[in-house]
Design a protein around this motif. Structure first.
Motif, PDB file in Angstrom:
ATOM      1  N   PHE A  26       0.811  -1.212   0.000  1.00  9.21           N
ATOM      2  CA  PHE A  26       0.000   0.000   0.000  1.00  9.21           C
ATOM      3  C   PHE A  26       0.850   1.269   0.000  1.00  9.21           C
ATOM      4  O   PHE A  26       0.509   2.230  -0.716  1.00  9.21           O
ATOM      5  N   PRO A  27       1.953   1.358   0.763  1.00 10.15           N
ATOM      6  CA  PRO A  27       2.798   2.571   0.651  1.00 10.15           C
ATOM      7  C   PRO A  27       3.319   2.799  -0.763  1.00 10.15           C
ATOM      8  O   PRO A  27       3.416   3.941  -1.213  1.00 10.15           O
ATOM      9  N   VAL A  28       3.668   1.708  -1.469  1.00 10.69           N
ATOM     10  CA  VAL A  28       4.136   1.844  -2.851  1.00 10.69           C
ATOM     11  C   VAL A  28       3.004   2.351  -3.737  1.00 10.69           C
ATOM     12  O   VAL A  28       3.211   3.237  -4.594  1.00 10.69           O
ATOM     13  N   TYR A  29       1.816   1.794  -3.547  1.00 13.21           N
ATOM     14  CA  TYR A  29       0.659   2.243  -4.327  1.00 13.21           C
ATOM     15  C   TYR A  29       0.346   3.708  -4.044  1.00 13.21           C
ATOM     16  O   TYR A  29       0.061   4.486  -4.970  1.00 13.21           O
ATOM     17  N   ALA A  35       2.203  10.471  -7.323  1.00 12.67           N
ATOM     18  CA  ALA A  35       2.997  10.996  -8.427  1.00 12.67           C
ATOM     19  C   ALA A  35       2.125  11.432  -9.591  1.00 12.67           C
ATOM     20  O   ALA A  35       2.523  12.284 -10.396  1.00 12.67           O
ATOM     21  N   PHE A  36       0.905  10.869  -9.697  1.00 14.07           N
ATOM     22  CA  PHE A  36       0.005  11.188 -10.806  1.00 14.07           C
ATOM     23  C   PHE A  36      -1.100  12.167 -10.409  1.00 14.07           C
ATOM     24  O   PHE A  36      -2.022  12.398 -11.192  1.00 14.07           O
ATOM     25  N   GLU A  41      -5.201  18.340  -6.054  1.00  9.61           N
ATOM     26  CA  GLU A  41      -5.804  17.104  -5.571  1.00  9.61           C
ATOM     27  C   GLU A  41      -4.966  16.466  -4.468  1.00  9.61           C
ATOM     28  O   GLU A  41      -5.500  15.843  -3.544  1.00  9.61           O
ATOM     29  N   LEU A  42      -3.662  16.646  -4.567  1.00  8.92           N
ATOM     30  CA  LEU A  42      -2.765  16.009  -3.599  1.00  8.92           C
ATOM     31  C   LEU A  42      -2.951  16.556  -2.184  1.00  8.92           C
ATOM     32  O   LEU A  42      -2.826  15.824  -1.204  1.00  8.92           O
ATOM     33  N   TYR A  43      -3.285  17.854  -2.089  1.00  6.02           N
ATOM     34  CA  TYR A  43      -3.397  18.486  -0.778  1.00  6.02           C
ATOM     35  C   TYR A  43      -4.852  18.671  -0.344  1.00  6.02           C
ATOM     36  O   TYR A  43      -5.136  19.485   0.525  1.00  6.02           O
ATOM     37  N   LEU A  49      -8.306   7.579  -3.419  1.00  4.68           N
ATOM     38  CA  LEU A  49      -7.519   6.375  -3.659  1.00  4.68           C
ATOM     39  C   LEU A  49      -7.124   6.207  -5.119  1.00  4.68           C
ATOM     40  O   LEU A  49      -6.199   5.460  -5.433  1.00  4.68           O
ATOM     41  N   VAL A  50      -7.844   6.905  -6.006  1.00  3.01           N
ATOM     42  CA  VAL A  50      -7.523   6.887  -7.440  1.00  3.01           C
ATOM     43  C   VAL A  50      -7.520   8.329  -7.923  1.00  3.01           C
ATOM     44  O   VAL A  50      -8.455   9.086  -7.598  1.00  3.01           O
ATOM     45  N   PRO A  51      -6.525   8.754  -8.677  1.00  2.00           N
ATOM     46  CA  PRO A  51      -6.513  10.146  -9.160  1.00  2.00           C
ATOM     47  C   PRO A  51      -7.743  10.452 -10.003  1.00  2.00           C
ATOM     48  O   PRO A  51      -8.143   9.651 -10.853  1.00  2.00           O
TER      49      PRO A  51
END
Length: 278
Positions: A26-29, A35-36, A41-43, A49-51
């Motif tokens: 999960f950390p890798v996911y 990254a995408f 959206e990141l903040y 869970l999905v961009p």
């Protein structure tokens, strides 16, 4: 080997495996989807869970705005060179311990292995003035030499364990034919020990590639900086924290290691299962 006979045991074992897999992957996911994601959206307070929309800007800026390509080149050069040098020294030392008798052989072997007991930061205290005395600070050569301390003790024992299994009759037959010790090592022992050699090379390469402490301490100029300090100083510092860019650059940095392991995984597994690791 235990057997899972009842459905309860099978269910419990499956749940255990899924739990372990969740904590591993999960950390890798999460890093990958970060990254995408765009910064907006990141903040967000409610993470997704999905961009919502795949954003490639972090990968583009990582390649065009920073020095990641130069840093990857420096890391590949230093890590590959140190891994090959480490494997060569480990092969020579392991063959010596496995096939020759001389005084204090066992204490010397234990002395080499004892180097693993010391934290790498403690060894750096000795390495720094040594490199400074020969003007190798802030050079790729100095960093390459310093990386040997990471994997040489374990690599030596791995090669020793492999060479120990080679029949002495094979070496004696070569000596009867007039071959020297170095010829026997080069033309007979080393070719049949290729899986073990690749194993210790990959082991040393991954240690060197993931290093941060030595590369930050021994390298100060931008043109010699490797990927670890480069990512840290570029994306996470006292002024800002660009998590999306850091995740994208991290996957770009991990790509060479994944590719090398994918190409050489059969030899790596063969070296381990054939006795390179006891």
């Amino acid at each position: 080997m235990f057997e899972l006979r009842s459905w309860k045991a099978k269910l419990g074992f499956t749940v255990l495996l899924l739990t372990i897999a969740f904590f591993l992957f999960f950390p890798v996911y999460w890093a990958l989807i970060s990254a995408f994601k765009s910064n907006q959206e990141l903040y967000r307070l409610d993470p997704t869970l999905v961009p919502n929309e795949f954003f490639w800007g972090h990968f583009v800026s990582a390649i065009t705005d920073g020095n990641i390509l130069l840093q990857l080149k420096n890391s590949l050069l230093t890590s590959t060179s140190s891994a090959l040098l480490n494997a060569s020294l480990a092969a020579l030392a392991g063959y010596s311990f496995a096939k020759f008798d001389y005084p204090a052989k066992k204490p010397l072997m234990l002395l080499i292995l004892s180097a693993q007991m010391f934290p790498f930061g403690v060894l750096l205290i000795s390495i720094y003035p040594m490199l400074q005395a020969v003007n190798l600070l802030d050079t790729k050569l100095g960093l390459t030499i310093s990386y040997i301390v990471f994997a040489l003790p374990v690599s030596t024992y791995m090669m020793y364990s492999y060479f120990k299994q080679i029949p002495n009759e094979l070496i004696e037959a070569a000596k009867v034919d007039g071959a020297s010790n170095m010829t026997i090592f080069r033309r007979i022992v080393l070719p049949i020990s290729l899986p073990a050699f690749i194993t210790v090379t990959l082991y040393a390469f991954m240690w060197s590639w993931n290093d941060l402490l030595y590369s930050m301490t021994l390298i100060t100029s931008e043109e010699n900086r490797t990927i670890g300090p480069g990512l840290l100083l570029r994306y996470i510092n006292e002024n800002n924290a660009d998590w999306g860019g850091a995740m994208a650059a991290s996957f770009l940095a991990a790509a060479p290691v994944v590719m090398v392991f994918a190409i050489l995984q059969k030899q790596f597994i063969g070296g381990v299962t054939s006795g390179a690791v006891k």
